[in-house]
Design a protein around this motif. Structure first.
Motif, PDB file in Angstrom:
ATOM      1  N   SER A  29     -21.069  47.135 -27.520  1.00  0.00           N
ATOM      2  CA  SER A  29     -20.954  47.373 -26.080  1.00  0.00           C
ATOM      3  C   SER A  29     -20.792  46.066 -25.307  1.00  0.00           C
ATOM      4  O   SER A  29     -19.954  45.971 -24.388  1.00  0.00           O
ATOM      5  CB  SER A  29     -22.170  48.142 -25.563  1.00  0.00           C
ATOM      6  N   CYS A 248     -25.017  52.690 -12.359  1.00  0.00           N
ATOM      7  CA  CYS A 248     -25.366  51.549 -13.210  1.00  0.00           C
ATOM      8  C   CYS A 248     -26.861  51.222 -13.182  1.00  0.00           C
ATOM      9  O   CYS A 248     -27.459  50.969 -14.232  1.00  0.00           O
ATOM     10  CB  CYS A 248     -24.566  50.320 -12.796  1.00  0.00           C
ATOM     11  N   LEU A 286     -25.335  50.376 -19.821  1.00  0.00           N
ATOM     12  CA  LEU A 286     -24.747  51.022 -18.651  1.00  0.00           C
ATOM     13  C   LEU A 286     -24.897  50.138 -17.419  1.00  0.00           C
ATOM     14  O   LEU A 286     -23.957  49.998 -16.622  1.00  0.00           O
ATOM     15  CB  LEU A 286     -25.408  52.378 -18.413  1.00  0.00           C
ATOM     16  N   THR A 289     -22.310  47.421 -17.372  1.00  0.00           N
ATOM     17  CA  THR A 289     -20.923  47.757 -17.022  1.00  0.00           C
ATOM     18  C   THR A 289     -20.640  47.529 -15.537  1.00  0.00           C
ATOM     19  O   THR A 289     -19.482  47.622 -15.113  1.00  0.00           O
ATOM     20  CB  THR A 289     -20.602  49.229 -17.362  1.00  0.00           C
TER      21      THR A 289
END
Length: 318
Positions: A29, A248, A286, A289
């Motif tokens: 990731s 996020c 997350l 991101t």
């Protein structure tokens, strides 16, 4: 933030869950986020360089948000390196222990990006609030004011980003500086102090952002249809900021709350401990991101900034 399973008030000994997937998950990731983050933020910086000379307050906050994203992108190779070596230890192929300086630097860069992103997203929201709800209060939207506020926010972000790693270091295991040790009352208090700072740094901006955008939407809803069309870009920016912020950052902070409280033993729930530990790598990725999604805000607000810059130049020439 990594916590040991041993707690001051221990959870049941059989309350364990296999999270060995996290090493591969983090490396994959973070590598993808690094690639997309570099590309998207380079494009964003290129757009900023082409902006009109009459910079607006919105553009100032966008530029600072891009800078916070770059800090995060810079930290990703360090975190990939960390998880690669932790995987080697887990598979018993080598011994490796990160030093205090490595952990301090990695955590500091992480929090500079995380809370720099949060604070400057809120600045964009408040800027839109004054532009739509109080358009006559222009002195709060001057570029000079935006720059001074940005300097103050960077000072706050740096203070927070240095304080959190310091608390983590004080509560870490001896010879294992990246792992927190909640086995004593003193360490538990330090961990909870860090958790309190993290939650305050999220909750206050979240409330301010909600207030700003709810006020903006309430004003725009009252406008005639023809004037609403003129504010379409403003609405798009509002929706994207809300999506990026809550998508996020909310899962990460909610999971961190449950994760920490179960690990220090304040909440005795084996199920919650397992779920939050399994979800921790997912919600942290997350949150990361954010640096890839922010350039979408730059894209949707570019015409808005260009329009405001044109108006600003026209006012200055009169």
């Amino acid at each position: 933030m990594h916590l040991q399973n041993t707690t001051y008030t221990p959870i049941a000994a059989n309350c364990t869950v296999d999270t060995s997937y996290r090493f591969t998950f983090y490396k994959t990731s973070y590598s993808m986020i690094f690639i997309f983050g570099v590309v998207s933020n380079c494009i964003a910086l290129k757009r900023f360089c082409r902006m009109p000379q009459a910079f607006t307050s919105t553009a100032v906050y966008m530029a600072n948000l891009a800078a916070a994203d770059i800090f995060f992108v810079i930290s990703l190779p360090l975190r990939i390196y960390y998880h690669h070596n932790k995987a080697s230890i887990y598979n018993r192929t080598r011994d490796w222990s990160p030093g205090v300086a490595f952990c301090q630097l990695t955590f500091t860069l992480k929090y500079i990006s995380l809370y720099g992103g949060i604070f400057f997203l809120v600045c964009i929201g408040v800027d839109r609030y004054f532009a739509v709800v109080h358009p006559l209060v222009q002195h709060l939207r001057k570029v000079h004011t935006a720059r001074l506020l940005s300097v103050g926010i960077w000072c706050l972000v740096l203070a927070l980003s240095l304080a959190l790693p310091f608390l983590y270091s004080a509560a870490s295991q001896r010879h294992k500086s990246c792992l927190l040790d909640p086995s004593s009352k003193r360490h538990r208090a330090l961990i909870l102090a860090a958790l309190g700072l993290v939650l305050i740094a999220y909750l206050l901006p979240a409330l301010l952002l909600l207030f700003s955008y709810c006020s903006v939407l309430r004003v725009l809803r009252r406008l005639p249809r023809r004037r609403k069309i003129r504010h379409r870009r403003t609405l798009t920016v509002i929706y994207w900021v809300l999506v990026v912020f809550f998508l996020c950052f909310t899962p990460y902070h909610l999971n961190l709350l449950g994760y920490t409280l179960t690990q220090v033993g304040l909440v005795q729930s084996c199920g919650l401990a397992k779920v939050t530990k399994v979800l921790h790598p997912i919600v942290l990725s997350l949150a990361s991101t954010n640096c890839c999604l922010n350039p979408l805000i730059y894209y949707f607000s570019s015409s808005l900034m260009h329009k405001e810059a044109t108006v600003s130049r026209g006012s200055a020439s009169q």
